[in-house]
Design an enzyme around this catalytic site. Structure first.
Site, PDB file in Angstrom:
ATOM      1  N   ASP A   1      36.390  30.335  39.536  1.00 33.91           N
ATOM      2  CA  ASP A   1      37.304  30.971  40.492  1.00 33.91           C
ATOM      3  C   ASP A   1      37.113  32.481  40.479  1.00 33.91           C
ATOM      4  O   ASP A   1      37.469  33.152  39.514  1.00 33.91           O
ATOM      5  CB  ASP A   1      38.755  30.638  40.119  1.00 33.91           C
ATOM      6  CG  ASP A   1      39.744  31.249  41.111  1.00 33.91           C
ATOM      7  OD1 ASP A   1      39.932  30.646  42.175  1.00 33.91           O
ATOM      8  OD2 ASP A   1      40.288  32.334  40.828  1.00 33.91           O
TER       9      ASP A   1
ATOM     10  N   HIS B   1      43.802  35.329  50.047  1.00 30.76           N
ATOM     11  CA  HIS B   1      44.307  35.712  48.722  1.00 30.76           C
ATOM     12  C   HIS B   1      45.835  35.869  48.687  1.00 30.76           C
ATOM     13  O   HIS B   1      46.489  35.409  47.741  1.00 30.76           O
ATOM     14  CB  HIS B   1      43.616  37.000  48.269  1.00 30.76           C
ATOM     15  CG  HIS B   1      43.478  37.131  46.787  1.00 30.76           C
ATOM     16  ND1 HIS B   1      42.346  37.634  46.182  1.00 30.76           N
ATOM     17  CD2 HIS B   1      44.327  36.831  45.780  1.00 30.76           C
ATOM     18  CE1 HIS B   1      42.513  37.628  44.867  1.00 30.76           C
ATOM     19  NE2 HIS B   1      43.705  37.153  44.598  1.00 30.76           N
TER      20      HIS B   1
ATOM     21  N   TYR C   1      37.928  40.945  42.917  1.00 29.37           N
ATOM     22  CA  TYR C   1      37.592  41.018  41.482  1.00 29.37           C
ATOM     23  C   TYR C   1      36.312  41.828  41.267  1.00 29.37           C
ATOM     24  O   TYR C   1      35.970  42.178  40.148  1.00 29.37           O
ATOM     25  CB  TYR C   1      37.421  39.623  40.860  1.00 29.37           C
ATOM     26  CG  TYR C   1      38.620  38.703  40.946  1.00 29.37           C
ATOM     27  CD1 TYR C   1      39.875  39.169  41.323  1.00 29.37           C
ATOM     28  CD2 TYR C   1      38.495  37.342  40.640  1.00 29.37           C
ATOM     29  CE1 TYR C   1      40.961  38.308  41.416  1.00 29.37           C
ATOM     30  CE2 TYR C   1      39.580  36.478  40.720  1.00 29.37           C
ATOM     31  CZ  TYR C   1      40.802  36.965  41.119  1.00 29.37           C
ATOM     32  OH  TYR C   1      41.871  36.101  41.198  1.00 29.37           O
TER      33      TYR C   1
ATOM     34  N   LYS D   1      37.776  34.344  47.442  1.00 31.13           N
ATOM     35  CA  LYS D   1      38.984  34.612  48.233  1.00 31.13           C
ATOM     36  C   LYS D   1      38.800  35.843  49.100  1.00 31.13           C
ATOM     37  O   LYS D   1      38.121  36.800  48.713  1.00 31.13           O
ATOM     38  CB  LYS D   1      40.197  34.841  47.305  1.00 31.13           C
ATOM     39  CG  LYS D   1      40.325  33.835  46.181  1.00 31.13           C
ATOM     40  CD  LYS D   1      41.589  34.025  45.350  1.00 31.13           C
ATOM     41  CE  LYS D   1      41.528  33.196  44.078  1.00 31.13           C
ATOM     42  NZ  LYS D   1      40.795  33.841  42.984  1.00 31.13           N
TER      43      LYS D   1
HETATM   44  P1  NAD Z   1      45.458  33.266  32.022  1.00 26.41           P
HETATM   45  O1  NAD Z   1      46.815  32.673  32.058  1.00 26.41           O
HETATM   46  O2  NAD Z   1      44.284  32.414  32.240  1.00 26.41           O
HETATM   47  O3  NAD Z   1      45.349  34.057  30.651  1.00 26.41           O
HETATM   48  C1  NAD Z   1      44.160  34.716  30.301  1.00 26.41           C
HETATM   49  C2  NAD Z   1      44.393  35.531  29.048  1.00 26.41           C
HETATM   50  O4  NAD Z   1      44.968  34.729  28.043  1.00 26.41           O
HETATM   51  C3  NAD Z   1      43.083  36.042  28.441  1.00 26.41           C
HETATM   52  O5  NAD Z   1      42.749  37.289  28.978  1.00 26.41           O
HETATM   53  C4  NAD Z   1      43.407  36.131  26.966  1.00 26.41           C
HETATM   54  O6  NAD Z   1      44.094  37.327  26.687  1.00 26.41           O
HETATM   55  C5  NAD Z   1      44.371  34.989  26.779  1.00 26.41           C
HETATM   56  N1  NAD Z   1      43.755  33.741  26.320  1.00 26.41           N
HETATM   57  C6  NAD Z   1      42.870  32.949  27.002  1.00 26.41           C
HETATM   58  N2  NAD Z   1      42.569  31.864  26.277  1.00 26.41           N
HETATM   59  C7  NAD Z   1      43.266  31.947  25.140  1.00 26.41           C
HETATM   60  C8  NAD Z   1      43.361  31.110  23.997  1.00 26.41           C
HETATM   61  N3  NAD Z   1      42.685  29.961  23.917  1.00 26.41           N
HETATM   62  N4  NAD Z   1      44.176  31.510  22.988  1.00 26.41           N
HETATM   63  C9  NAD Z   1      44.879  32.667  23.069  1.00 26.41           C
HETATM   64  N5  NAD Z   1      44.845  33.492  24.118  1.00 26.41           N
HETATM   65  C10 NAD Z   1      44.035  33.135  25.150  1.00 26.41           C
HETATM   66  O7  NAD Z   1      45.508  34.519  33.049  1.00 26.41           O
HETATM   67  P2  NAD Z   1      44.732  35.043  34.318  1.00 26.41           P
HETATM   68  O8  NAD Z   1      43.380  35.516  34.014  1.00 26.41           O
HETATM   69  O9  NAD Z   1      45.701  35.978  34.961  1.00 26.41           O
HETATM   70  O10 NAD Z   1      44.652  33.769  35.284  1.00 26.41           O
HETATM   71  C11 NAD Z   1      43.539  32.892  35.300  1.00 26.41           C
HETATM   72  C12 NAD Z   1      42.774  33.012  36.581  1.00 26.41           C
HETATM   73  O11 NAD Z   1      43.629  32.795  37.701  1.00 26.41           O
HETATM   74  C13 NAD Z   1      42.205  34.414  36.855  1.00 26.41           C
HETATM   75  O12 NAD Z   1      41.093  34.702  36.059  1.00 26.41           O
HETATM   76  C14 NAD Z   1      41.918  34.303  38.329  1.00 26.41           C
HETATM   77  O13 NAD Z   1      40.726  33.552  38.522  1.00 26.41           O
HETATM   78  C15 NAD Z   1      43.134  33.526  38.812  1.00 26.41           C
HETATM   79  N6  NAD Z   1      44.202  34.423  39.331  1.00 26.41           N
HETATM   80  C16 NAD Z   1      44.476  34.378  40.662  1.00 26.41           C
HETATM   81  C17 NAD Z   1      45.466  35.181  41.203  1.00 26.41           C
HETATM   82  C18 NAD Z   1      45.775  35.088  42.657  1.00 26.41           C
HETATM   83  O14 NAD Z   1      46.509  35.943  43.181  1.00 26.41           O
HETATM   84  N7  NAD Z   1      45.254  34.112  43.351  1.00 26.41           N
HETATM   85  C19 NAD Z   1      46.195  36.069  40.372  1.00 26.41           C
HETATM   86  C20 NAD Z   1      45.897  36.090  39.015  1.00 26.41           C
HETATM   87  C21 NAD Z   1      44.925  35.252  38.504  1.00 26.41           C
END
Ligand code: NAD
Length: 274
Positions: A45, A108, A50, A75
């Site tokens: 994704d 988005h 990004y 997106k």
């Molecule tokens: P997430 O909930 O996936 O959390 C990621 C963070 O959690 C990492 O940076 C790390 O700090 C921690 N983490 C990851 N794995 C872990 C583990 N096993 N143990 C402990 N800590 C851990 O947050 P995210 O990146 O905000 O969301 C995931 C994806 O969703 C994004 O990368 C993106 O692709 C998407 N996203 C989309 C939108 C949108 O507006 N459509 C907004 C935000 C994110």
């Protein structure tokens, strides 16, 4: 693959677990996405905003994995909304990715104050008809935005990607999606890894199953039927987040998780983004 697929409302199969790359710099994306593909992820994704479609695309095209086994989402960024600007932005995304189609193309944010998402979506319908996206959908749409879109366009969105985690369980949105056959994709599924992974309930369920907090949170999503796209740049966590298929939460665990809902967003309210 061990990852189950869900069937989208147009018949396309989408892996229920994918890899998110928000905040991964472009010059690290190739390595990070390659690590994820080696760990077994087949769905990635990204998004134009990004600024890592180039690195992500290099990992995908250089992986040696057959294109039809991969599922790539990108997106449309807010500033490009509008029919013709969307078509141009999509061309630019494909070019950066180095692909001739994406599996899923999303708007988005709805940006309701600008009132351009219907025209924008008509461009996505054209992209779909041309076979350059296998499925189209939206992100951060509230049920009222979905109702309007469905009323004024021909293709029901395949997916709505929304903020969703145990503290923001989004029951009303999930019910609205189900009524239209729209898949719910959870962004920030781990609550961005913040204190959610230290909540006593999460720790207790993790201990009970001899799993990590991140694994039981992802398991909760999967059992609810959500698509999840956790992000990490750490190889051990990338693998940990993929290893969520050898156990099941029981009714007590699910009830304990249900009690964590606070309706609390980490990101902005979609009605406020302009
Ligand atoms: P997430 O909930 O996936 O959390 C990621 C963070 O959690 C990492 O940076 C790390 O700090 C921690 N983490 C990851 N794995 C872990 C583990 N096993 N143990 C402990 N800590 C851990 O947050 P995210 O990146 O905000 O969301 C995931 C994806 O969703 C994004 O990368 C993106 O692709 C998407 N996203 C989309 C939108 C949108 O507006 N459509 C907004 C935000 C994110």
């Amino acid at each position: 693959s061990q990852v189950p697929s869900i069937t989208l409302n147009n018949g396309v199969a989408m892996p229920q677990l994918g890899f998110g790359v928000w905040q991964v710099p472009d010059d690290e994306a190739e390595q990070v996405v390659t690590t994820a593909l080696e760990a077994g992820y087949r769905s990635i994704d990204t998004a134009a905003v990004y600024k890592n479609e180039t690195g992500t695309g290099r990992a995908v095209t250089g992986s040696g994995i057959a294109r039809e086994e991969l599922f790539v989402t990108t997106k449309l960024w807010n500033t490009e909304q509008g029919h013709d600007s969307t078509l141009r932005a999509f061309d630019a995304s494909l070019e950066r990715l180095g692909l001739d189609y994406v599996d899923l193309y999303l708007i988005h944010w709805p940006m309701p104050a600008r009132d351009t998402y219907v025209d924008t979506y008509r461009a996505l319908e054209k992209i779909l008809a041309d076979g350059r996206a296998k499925a189209i959908g939206v992100s951060n749409f509230l049920p009222e935005h979905l109702e309007r879109l469905i009323g004024e366009t021909s293709v029901v969105p395949a997916v709505n990607q929304i903020e969703l985690h145990p503290r923001l369980q989004q029951q009303a949105a999930r019910t609205a999606h189900a009524a239209h056959g729209i898949a719910t994709e959870a962004w920030s599924p781990l609550g961005q890894g913040k204190d959610l992974l230290e909540v006593p309930t999460v720790l207790a369920v993790a201990r009970k199953h001899d799993r990590t907090p991140a694994q039981v949170v992802l398991r909760w999503h999967l059992q609810l039927g959500n698509v999840v796209i956790p992000k990490s740049v750490t190889p051990s966590r990338i693998a940990e987040n993929f290893d969520v298929f050898g156990f099941e939460l029981d009714a007590d665990d699910l009830a304990a998780f249900a009690a964590l809902d606070e309706g609390k967003r980490l990101g902005p309210h979609p009605a406020d983004v302009e």
